[in-house]
Design an enzyme around this catalytic site. Structure first.
Site, mmCIF file in Angstrom:
data_model
loop_
_atom_site.group_PDB
_atom_site.id
_atom_site.type_symbol
_atom_site.label_atom_id
_atom_site.label_comp_id
_atom_site.label_asym_id
_atom_site.label_seq_id
_atom_site.Cartn_x
_atom_site.Cartn_y
_atom_site.Cartn_z
ATOM 1 N N ASN A 140 0.801 -1.234 0.000
ATOM 2 C CA ASN A 140 0.000 0.000 0.000
ATOM 3 C C ASN A 140 0.833 1.285 0.000
ATOM 4 O O ASN A 140 0.411 2.298 -0.550
ATOM 5 C CB ASN A 140 -1.022 -0.015 1.140
ATOM 6 C CG ASN A 140 -0.399 -0.251 2.491
ATOM 7 O OD1 ASN A 140 0.640 -0.894 2.596
ATOM 8 N ND2 ASN A 140 -1.023 0.266 3.510
ATOM 9 N N SER A 190 -0.401 -8.417 6.291
ATOM 10 C CA SER A 190 -1.658 -8.800 6.928
ATOM 11 C C SER A 190 -1.440 -9.733 8.126
ATOM 12 O O SER A 190 -0.388 -10.361 8.255
ATOM 13 C CB SER A 190 -2.533 -9.508 5.892
ATOM 14 O OG SER A 190 -1.867 -10.660 5.433
ATOM 15 N N GLU A 247 4.610 -5.840 11.558
ATOM 16 C CA GLU A 247 3.797 -4.625 11.432
ATOM 17 C C GLU A 247 2.523 -5.030 10.710
ATOM 18 O O GLU A 247 2.508 -5.143 9.484
ATOM 19 C CB GLU A 247 4.562 -3.551 10.640
ATOM 20 C CG GLU A 247 5.830 -3.053 11.316
ATOM 21 C CD GLU A 247 5.552 -2.086 12.467
ATOM 22 O OE1 GLU A 247 4.423 -1.564 12.558
ATOM 23 O OE2 GLU A 247 6.456 -1.869 13.279
ATOM 24 N N CYS A 299 -2.791 1.249 6.556
ATOM 25 C CA CYS A 299 -2.956 0.375 7.734
ATOM 26 C C CYS A 299 -3.495 1.129 8.939
ATOM 27 O O CYS A 299 -4.232 0.561 9.739
ATOM 28 C CB CYS A 299 -1.636 -0.296 8.082
ATOM 29 S SG CYS A 299 -0.305 0.877 8.354
ATOM 30 N N GLU A 317 -10.600 -6.135 8.614
ATOM 31 C CA GLU A 317 -10.075 -4.821 8.233
ATOM 32 C C GLU A 317 -10.582 -4.478 6.823
ATOM 33 O O GLU A 317 -10.530 -5.328 5.920
ATOM 34 C CB GLU A 317 -8.540 -4.901 8.232
ATOM 35 C CG GLU A 317 -7.853 -3.626 7.864
ATOM 36 C CD GLU A 317 -6.326 -3.806 7.826
ATOM 37 O OE1 GLU A 317 -5.850 -4.944 7.986
ATOM 38 O OE2 GLU A 317 -5.636 -2.801 7.630
#
Ligand code: NAD
Length: 453
Positions: A112, A186, A207, A241, A329
């Site tokens: 992303n 993820s 992360e 995120c 999410e």
């Protein structure tokens, strides 16, 4: 892959990366090639998902240049041996902590923010004196190609090497022994990485993501808060995120909030043509997002074009935790709005779910602010703002529970890629014999006295 890692380990073992000047030289080099390749990177990311030059600079390049500059300025201080007090039982002696690099670091990036999420951990790893194997995300393929070319043409592979690829290559790499694995991505893949690391007892930083709530209380500054919220949610078309995943709004201001949200989205004129909005990364994610929209609950937006991988900013209302949009999410431009009356009940709903990466509270009420900050465990977040905490490198960035393990940014990144070696350094001019045989009650008495017990 095996050969590259072997060569990196041999090179690391020469001790070359331990010198501060070597690290600074490599950071300088990275800075130079990033500047030289800025246009290539911008063009690549634009062709991957229409991300504009403005957004690429503000959300990718600027952070990298900042990280390099900060690391260069602070490296001497961060890597200095730190003297600490020696306790009485060890007297006379010196005690100190020596930061040392871990060795061969493996960095796995997400798609992303494909430049920043690949290179920011690499910068921290280099600053701490490690060698680096980097696997950028394969989804923005043009960006991955440019990163690989830029690094592999300018660095010796025994120090810094980019290996491109997807699941197959990452799986193969995870079978190798590294001294540190830094993963962004993820939760399900995070678990795969953690399991692979466990086989070699390799330390990890994970992360990850999750559903990050934003609270709008009765007495918030609605105009400013909604403006900040719209920017944070729809930046990168919600593919962030730390984007607010959903909103809890007090029932007394719900209608005003929704109208203000709608107005603000219209004012922002978010569109790819206006260079302030991006495409969804691929068709699979596009389809996933389309399935999350319950047409009956759309308050605003809801239109999309699968072929063009475009979805307009969408607000859905009358949402509960049973709705499909609340199961995972969202990672896209859909904002569910949940009404609350009792803040304790809203907090309890958040706490019944995995710990979020972020949490935001928009309020002028100190009591509610403190209640939310005290009662909800989350990675990081903000009061009356969203997202911007990641731009302060004095704040550690990372998750907790399901949203991640460990943190980075600024000195925290240096620490993530370092081991802190403890040393007790004793002179030989004196040798108190309290611990030696023969033991006696008298010695025990003196030991207890020294221990203050
Ligand atoms: P992802 O987990 O699908 O992929 C991340 C990386 O793992 C990629 O490089 C990919 O090639 C690799 N990978 C994918 N499947 C794999 C498998 N089965 N085995 C081994 N490697 C595999 O994540 P993504 O789609 O790139 O990113 C989106 C997710 O990342 C979201 O959940 C988001 O919240 C999270 N994220 C977190 C942060 C953060 O800093 N905490 C930042 C960005 C994204």
């Amino acid at each position: 892959m095996k050969q590259i890692i072997k060569e990196q380990r041999s090179f690391f073992n020469t001790g070359a990366t331990k010198s501060i000047s070597y690290r600074i030289e490599k950071l300088n080099k990275l800075e130079t090639i990033l500047k030289q390749n800025q246009d290539n990177l911008n063009n690549a990311i634009f062709s991957d998902f229409s991300k504009s030059y403005f957004d690429s600079y503000t959300s990718e390049m600027a952070l990298l240049f900042h990280d390099i500059k900060e690391a260069k300025r602070k490296l001497k201080k961060w890597s200095a041996t730190k003297r600490v007090r020696t306790n009485l039982i060890n007297f006379p002696a010196k005690s100190y902590i020596v930061p040392e690099p871990l060795g061969v670091a493996f960095v796995i990036g997400a798609w992303n923010y494909p430049i920043q999420l690949a290179l920011a951990p690499a910068i921290a790893a280099i600053a701490a004196g490690n060698t680096v194997v980097l696997k950028p995300s394969e989804l923005p393929i043009n960006t991955s190609n440019v990163i690989a070319k830029m690094i592999n043409e300018n660095f010796n592979p025994n120090f810094f090497k980019v290996i491109e690829g997807g699941v197959k290559e990452t799986t193969e790499l995870l079978e190798q022994k590294f001294d540190k694995i830094f993963f962004t991505g993820s939760v399900p893949v995070g678990k795969i990485v953690y399991q692979a690391a466990a086989k070699n007892l390799t330390p990890v930083t994970l992360e990850l993501g999750g559903k990050s709530p934003a609270f709008f209380t009765r007495n918030c500054n609605l105009k400013t808060s909604v403006k900040r919220m719209v920017w944070a949610k729809f930046l990168n078309a919600g593919q962030t995120c730390v984007a607010p995943d959903y909103v809890f709004v007090h029932k007394d201001i719900k209608d005003e909030f929704l109208n203000s949200l709608k107005q603000e989205i219209e004012n922002a004129k978010l569109s790819i043509e206006n260079h302030n909005y991006v495409q969804i990364i691929n068709e699979k994610n596009m389809q996933r997002l389309v399935n999350l929209i319950d047409k009956k609950k759309v308050f605003f937006g809801g239109n999309y074009n699968i072929e063009q991988r475009y979805m307009e900013p969408t607000i859905v209302t009358n949402i509960t935790f049973d709705d499909i949009v609340m199961q995972d999410e969202i990672f896209g431009p859909i904002l569910p709005v949940i009404e609350y009356e009792n803040i304790d009940e809203a907090i309890a709903e958040v706490k019944a779910n995995p710990k979020p990466l972020s949490c935001y509270v928009f309020t002028k009420d100190k009591q509610i602010k403190n209640k939310i900050l005290n009662e909800i465990s989350f990675g990081g977040g903000g009061v009356n703002d969203a997202l911007m905490h990641i731009a302060n490198s004095k704040l550690p960035f990372g998750g907790v529970g399901d949203s991640g393990i460990g943190s980075y940014h600024g000195e925290y990144g240096f620490k993530t890629f370092s081991h802190f070696k403890s040393v007790l350094d004793k002179p030989t001019w004196i040798e108190p014999n309290l611990k030696y045989y023969p033991l006696s009650l008298k010695k025990l008495k003196i030991i207890k006295l020294i221990m203050g017990q």
